[in-house]
Design an enzyme around this catalytic site. Structure first.
Site, PDB file in Angstrom:
ATOM      1  N   SER A  71       0.813  -1.215   0.000  1.00 27.99           N
ATOM      2  CA  SER A  71       0.000   0.000   0.000  1.00 27.99           C
ATOM      3  C   SER A  71       0.849   1.269   0.000  1.00 27.99           C
ATOM      4  O   SER A  71       1.566   1.542  -0.951  1.00 27.99           O
ATOM      5  CB  SER A  71      -0.963  -0.040   1.197  1.00 27.99           C
ATOM      6  OG  SER A  71      -1.901   1.001   1.133  1.00 27.99           O
ATOM      7  N   ASP A 289      -3.012   6.683  -2.970  1.00 30.10           N
ATOM      8  CA  ASP A 289      -1.853   6.041  -2.351  1.00 30.10           C
ATOM      9  C   ASP A 289      -1.327   4.960  -3.304  1.00 30.10           C
ATOM     10  O   ASP A 289      -1.851   4.774  -4.408  1.00 30.10           O
ATOM     11  CB  ASP A 289      -2.182   5.478  -0.965  1.00 30.10           C
ATOM     12  CG  ASP A 289      -3.138   4.301  -1.009  1.00 30.10           C
ATOM     13  OD1 ASP A 289      -3.906   4.191  -1.982  1.00 30.10           O
ATOM     14  OD2 ASP A 289      -3.138   3.487  -0.069  1.00 30.10           O
ATOM     15  N   ASP A 291      -1.376   1.710  -3.715  1.00 27.63           N
ATOM     16  CA  ASP A 291      -2.210   0.651  -4.314  1.00 27.63           C
ATOM     17  C   ASP A 291      -3.616   1.152  -4.627  1.00 27.63           C
ATOM     18  O   ASP A 291      -4.508   0.370  -4.950  1.00 27.63           O
ATOM     19  CB  ASP A 291      -2.259  -0.591  -3.421  1.00 27.63           C
ATOM     20  CG  ASP A 291      -2.974  -0.362  -2.097  1.00 27.63           C
ATOM     21  OD1 ASP A 291      -3.060   0.805  -1.655  1.00 27.63           O
ATOM     22  OD2 ASP A 291      -3.446  -1.349  -1.499  1.00 27.63           O
ATOM     23  N   ARG A 524      -5.529   5.826  23.032  1.00 27.96           N
ATOM     24  CA  ARG A 524      -5.760   4.417  22.696  1.00 27.96           C
ATOM     25  C   ARG A 524      -4.421   3.728  22.472  1.00 27.96           C
ATOM     26  O   ARG A 524      -3.462   4.364  21.995  1.00 27.96           O
ATOM     27  CB  ARG A 524      -6.648   4.270  21.445  1.00 27.96           C
ATOM     28  CG  ARG A 524      -6.110   4.933  20.222  1.00 27.96           C
ATOM     29  CD  ARG A 524      -7.019   4.775  19.005  1.00 27.96           C
ATOM     30  NE  ARG A 524      -6.976   3.433  18.455  1.00 27.96           N
ATOM     31  CZ  ARG A 524      -6.124   3.035  17.512  1.00 27.96           C
ATOM     32  NH1 ARG A 524      -5.226   3.882  17.031  1.00 27.96           N
ATOM     33  NH2 ARG A 524      -6.175   1.798  17.051  1.00 27.96           N
TER      34      ARG A 524
END
Length: 560
Positions: A71, A289, A291, A524
């Site tokens: 990617s 991007d 891919d 997180r």
């Protein structure tokens, strides 16, 4: 489970022996699949091939996909992702097995894992079953070799067929798998025909009073020197009323994949990509991007600066919502809640990272906005619960999902209107919605089809990029990372927006947030590294920075 027999056992042992796992290597299958430095990926790719073939056997021979890509990672990296039979990401329930298989230390350990998993899943091996896996890769230099490795893994499940679909964008392969399993046309040519024809159809349905015959101004597309730019060059001649210039197209010698270009770079750094110049100031630009599953828009603001006005996934989502909502209102009669021609449950799915201004904008439209944990697999699953479910991450990955039953009702209505009220506003709105279901890739985020839908909506609304930017103003935000001994000591709830462990941390965060106008902050644990991520928003850049820093210090003090 019946013993699969010598042929199946020998095939698995032989494949595992070809690509042993190096000492110290550790592969983990996440939203991005397996991903690492390209030259180290062969063991994980081979074993992913085995997983994909097993998945197809489990699903009665339905087509499953496997794509070789990393990617938006640097060109030296590579990776592998498995596409489930519905065109979405591989079932999360299979991720632990994929991890275990990728890290099996010996051929015999791999064989025992496969045999036990097959038994647990009720998969019968060695009895003339069939499996089919569609393969694709992007343009990375290690791609061809790793595709061959994946084929060897697939062939290790006796009776499996590996079909090489060629060099594709990741969304193209997702689309092909979804269509193939629905009994629909599923070649690359079919994909191109569907998106270009539905785009043309949407443009033909642009209201006359909005000057639909005028050419829009130029669109410059940053292809990240990847596969998306090459595919866009292929279909450019079929895109009437759109003047597209492709930069960083992926052609030999033009630049390096994802290096200072691409949607991830533009969205995170908020500067223009390489290959863009001062005379591009004010022109509408888009960025894919590597891919082509992410899309953002931007505009260069000054000839003497690299800064840009960024239009991220939140604003793309908002544009699509406005368009779809407008068509639904025309179909149903805006002011009538009774006897609607097309009653629709329309939902928007976001994560905690969505800018608070976008959430407020959507809620003020009266839409149902729900939140999930970070990650496309969570967003997609939630969006499937609606007649029309739409999700986008700020990074530009997202899509619109139309339930089959809804599309069926829409087709019936359009057919009914064509005989009773052909050409009426209601009929045209129904046709626009139908064209949208054909244009947007309902398997996964797709920069190519997403860009065409953006362009069709902008032409429909006769909007410039400025009009689009002006629908709301993003709240300033800041993200920080805090290194901790054990990120698992942070446990979150409410779609990662609240901390429930360690006890007392959320109260301290709330106290900090209360000091800032339009303040919002959450923490997180990272999914990939031993850090805790801190995200903060406030009414000014300085305030957002200050809030993020204060909360990062709290996390550091408590978790050290």
């Amino acid at each position: 489970m019946a013993d699969p027999g010598g042929e199946q056992r020998a095939a698995l042992l032989a494949a595992a022996s070809l690509f042993p796992v190096p000492d110290g290597a550790k592969f983990s299958y996440g939203t991005a699949g397996f991903r690492a430095e390209g030259s180290t990926m062969a063991p994980a790719v081979c074993r992913a091939g085995i997983v994909a073939a097993l998945r197809s056997v489990k699903l009665g021979g339905a087509a499953v996909g496997l794509v070789i890509t990393a990617s938006h990672n640097p060109v030296g990296d590579n990776g592998v992702k498995i596409v489930d039979a519905d065109g979405g990401m591989m079932s999360q329930a299979w991720e632990p097995f994929s991890d275990a298989l990728a890290n099996a230390p010996t051929p015999d350990a791999l064989l025992q894992l496969v045999l036990q998993f097959a038994k647990d899943e009720g998969i019968t091996l060695g009895e003339g079953h069939s499996a089919q896996v569609l393969l694709a890769r992007d343009t990375r230099p290690t791609g061809e070799y790793l595709l061959d490795v994946a084929t060897k893994g697939i062939n290790a499940i006796v009776g499996s067929v590996a079909l090489d679909m060629g060099i594709l964008t990741t969304p193209q392969l997702h689309w092909m798998v979804r269509n193939k399993n629905r009994g629909l046309k599923s070649s690359e040519e079919d994909y191109f025909t569907q998106i270009t024809e539905s785009f043309r159809h949407l443009l033909e349905l642009t209201p006359d009073d909005k000057g639909g015959d005028k050419l829009m101004e130029k669109l410059i597309v940053d292809g990240a020197n990847g596969i998306g730019g090459l595919k866009l060059e292929e279909i450019k001649p079929k895109l009437a009323r759109l003047d597209i210039v492709v930069r960083n197209s992926g052609k030999e010698g033009e630049g390096i994949l994802n290096e200072r270009c691409g949607a991830d770079f533009v969205q995170k750094e908020k500067v223009h990509p390489l290959g863009f110049a001062p005379n591009d100031v004010g022109v509408r630009c888009a960025s894919f991007d590597g891919d082509a599953d992410r899309l953002v828009y931007f505009r260069i603001t000054s000839p003497s600066s690299t800064t840009i006005d960024l239009v991220d996934g939140d604003k793309i989502l908002s544009l699509f919502v406005l368009f779809i909502r407008e068509q639904l209102d025309i179909v149903n009669g805006k002011d009538s809640q009774d006897n609607q021609a097309l009653p629709t449950r329309f939902g928007v799915v976001q994560t905690a990272y969505a800018n608070g201004a976008s959430t407020e904008f959507l809620k003020n439209l009266g839409l149902e906005v729900v939140f999930t944990s970070t990650g496309v697999k969570y967003l997609h699953k939630k969006a499937l619960e609606y007649d029309i479910g739409i999700y986008f991450e700020a990074n530009g990955h997202g899509t619109v999902l139309f339930a089959d039953e809804f599309v069926s009702r829409l087709e019936s209505l359009a057919s009914e209107l064509s005989s009773k009220a052909a050409g009426s506003p209601q009929h045209q709105a129904a046709l626009r919605l139908l064209a949208t279901t054909q244009l947007i890739n309902q398997a996964v985020g797709d920069a190519l089809s997403g860009m065409l839908l953006v362009e069709a909506v902008l032409q429909h609304k006769r909007w410039t990029l400025q009009n689009w930017c002006d629908i709301y103003t993003d709240l300033p935000s800041k993200q920080l990372k805090v290194k901790v001994k054990d990120r698992a000591s942070i446990v979150t709830t409410d779609a990662e927006r609240k901390v429930c462990q360690p006890s007392g941390l959320q109260e301290l965060i709330d106290r900090e947030v209360a000091n800032y106008s339009q303040g919002r902050c959450f923490v997180r644990p990272s999914g990939t590294e031993d850090v805790v991520r801190v995200y903060a928003e406030a009414s000014t850049v300085e305030a957002a920075d200050s809030l993020a820093k204060s909360v990062a210090q709290l996390v550091e003090r408590i978790l050290g």
